[in-house]
Design a protein around this motif. Sequence first.
Motif, PDB file in Angstrom:
ATOM      1  N   LYS A  35       0.837  -1.202   0.000  1.00 40.34           N
ATOM      2  CA  LYS A  35       0.000   0.000   0.000  1.00 40.34           C
ATOM      3  C   LYS A  35       0.873   1.254   0.000  1.00 40.34           C
ATOM      4  O   LYS A  35       0.619   2.208  -0.749  1.00 40.34           O
ATOM      5  CB  LYS A  35      -0.927  -0.016   1.217  1.00 40.34           C
ATOM      6  CG  LYS A  35      -1.912   1.125   1.274  1.00 40.34           C
ATOM      7  CD  LYS A  35      -2.839   0.965   2.471  1.00 40.34           C
ATOM      8  CE  LYS A  35      -3.851   2.083   2.527  1.00 40.34           C
ATOM      9  NZ  LYS A  35      -4.778   1.934   3.656  1.00 40.34           N
ATOM     10  N   ALA A  36       1.913   1.238   0.822  1.00 43.61           N
ATOM     11  CA  ALA A  36       2.828   2.378   0.890  1.00 43.61           C
ATOM     12  C   ALA A  36       3.547   2.583  -0.441  1.00 43.61           C
ATOM     13  O   ALA A  36       3.706   3.720  -0.897  1.00 43.61           O
ATOM     14  CB  ALA A  36       3.834   2.176   2.017  1.00 43.61           C
ATOM     15  N   TYR A  68       1.259   4.352  -2.802  1.00 42.77           N
ATOM     16  CA  TYR A  68       1.213   5.783  -2.504  1.00 42.77           C
ATOM     17  C   TYR A  68       2.439   6.488  -3.091  1.00 42.77           C
ATOM     18  O   TYR A  68       2.330   7.543  -3.711  1.00 42.77           O
ATOM     19  CB  TYR A  68       1.159   6.042  -1.000  1.00 42.77           C
ATOM     20  CG  TYR A  68      -0.198   5.911  -0.363  1.00 42.77           C
ATOM     21  CD1 TYR A  68      -1.305   6.583  -0.877  1.00 42.77           C
ATOM     22  CD2 TYR A  68      -0.384   5.138   0.781  1.00 42.77           C
ATOM     23  CE1 TYR A  68      -2.556   6.472  -0.286  1.00 42.77           C
ATOM     24  CE2 TYR A  68      -1.636   5.024   1.385  1.00 42.77           C
ATOM     25  CZ  TYR A  68      -2.712   5.695   0.843  1.00 42.77           C
ATOM     26  OH  TYR A  68      -3.944   5.596   1.434  1.00 42.77           O
ATOM     27  N   GLN A  94       2.369  10.354  -3.597  1.00 43.51           N
ATOM     28  CA  GLN A  94       1.791  10.673  -2.289  1.00 43.51           C
ATOM     29  C   GLN A  94       2.794  10.254  -1.203  1.00 43.51           C
ATOM     30  O   GLN A  94       2.586   9.300  -0.463  1.00 43.51           O
ATOM     31  CB  GLN A  94       0.446   9.971  -2.124  1.00 43.51           C
ATOM     32  CG  GLN A  94      -0.586  10.442  -3.131  1.00 43.51           C
ATOM     33  CD  GLN A  94      -1.857   9.623  -3.083  1.00 43.51           C
ATOM     34  OE1 GLN A  94      -1.811   8.395  -3.199  1.00 43.51           O
ATOM     35  NE2 GLN A  94      -2.985  10.294  -2.921  1.00 43.51           N
ATOM     36  N   GLU A 123       3.933  11.663   1.594  1.00 43.75           N
ATOM     37  CA  GLU A 123       3.611  11.802   3.016  1.00 43.75           C
ATOM     38  C   GLU A 123       2.855  10.567   3.511  1.00 43.75           C
ATOM     39  O   GLU A 123       3.170  10.013   4.568  1.00 43.75           O
ATOM     40  CB  GLU A 123       2.797  13.076   3.257  1.00 43.75           C
ATOM     41  CG  GLU A 123       2.637  13.428   4.714  1.00 43.75           C
ATOM     42  CD  GLU A 123       3.942  13.870   5.374  1.00 43.75           C
ATOM     43  OE1 GLU A 123       4.199  13.394   6.500  1.00 43.75           O
ATOM     44  OE2 GLU A 123       4.682  14.663   4.788  1.00 43.75           O
ATOM     45  N   ALA A 124       1.860  10.133   2.741  1.00 48.98           N
ATOM     46  CA  ALA A 124       1.088   8.941   3.117  1.00 48.98           C
ATOM     47  C   ALA A 124       1.978   7.701   3.106  1.00 48.98           C
ATOM     48  O   ALA A 124       1.898   6.867   4.012  1.00 48.98           O
ATOM     49  CB  ALA A 124      -0.094   8.761   2.165  1.00 48.98           C
ATOM     50  N   ASP A 162       4.341   7.731   6.169  1.00 47.41           N
ATOM     51  CA  ASP A 162       3.656   7.382   7.417  1.00 47.41           C
ATOM     52  C   ASP A 162       3.538   5.867   7.581  1.00 47.41           C
ATOM     53  O   ASP A 162       3.781   5.335   8.670  1.00 47.41           O
ATOM     54  CB  ASP A 162       2.269   8.026   7.472  1.00 47.41           C
ATOM     55  CG  ASP A 162       2.329   9.537   7.626  1.00 47.41           C
ATOM     56  OD1 ASP A 162       3.407  10.071   7.977  1.00 47.41           O
ATOM     57  OD2 ASP A 162       1.297  10.197   7.369  1.00 47.41           O
ATOM     58  N   ILE A 163       3.189   5.180   6.509  1.00 47.79           N
ATOM     59  CA  ILE A 163       3.058   3.715   6.580  1.00 47.79           C
ATOM     60  C   ILE A 163       4.431   3.064   6.754  1.00 47.79           C
ATOM     61  O   ILE A 163       4.603   2.183   7.600  1.00 47.79           O
ATOM     62  CB  ILE A 163       2.344   3.165   5.326  1.00 47.79           C
ATOM     63  CG1 ILE A 163       0.899   3.655   5.293  1.00 47.79           C
ATOM     64  CG2 ILE A 163       2.395   1.635   5.316  1.00 47.79           C
ATOM     65  CD1 ILE A 163       0.165   3.344   4.001  1.00 47.79           C
ATOM     66  N   CYS A 218      11.259   8.779   0.721  1.00 39.02           N
ATOM     67  CA  CYS A 218      10.121   9.677   0.945  1.00 39.02           C
ATOM     68  C   CYS A 218      10.603  11.022   1.497  1.00 39.02           C
ATOM     69  O   CYS A 218      10.139  12.076   1.054  1.00 39.02           O
ATOM     70  CB  CYS A 218       9.110   9.036   1.894  1.00 39.02           C
ATOM     71  SG  CYS A 218       8.178   7.670   1.160  1.00 39.02           S
TER      72      CYS A 218
END
Length: 98
Positions: free
Chosen positions: A6-7, A10, A15, A17-18, A21-22, A43
């Motif tokens: 999923k990360a 992103y 994306q 930042e999202a 976070d993961i 990131c």
Amino acid sequence: MELFDKALKYAERGQFEAAKDIFEELLKENPDDSDLLYNVGMCHTELGEPKKAIELLNQSIQYNPQFANGYVALGVAYSKINNLKYAKQYLLKSISLS
């Protein structure tokens, strides 16, 4: 590793930042994982935080000294802070590992 995928998705969509976070959540469970350190570092580079990226990417290559992508990422991060000496050094190291 569903969250990891999923990360990555992103990150592929810009994306960061999202994604960060993961990756950081996963890193809490696996602090020695060179892939996670690399991805969090990438990131940070994309988010305009190259000094934080350098710290994480250095950890990544400490755990996996043969990880060519880690050296490329370090070269890019160093270039973002205009340290061309280290940028070149790490990029050349990545080539030697390829």
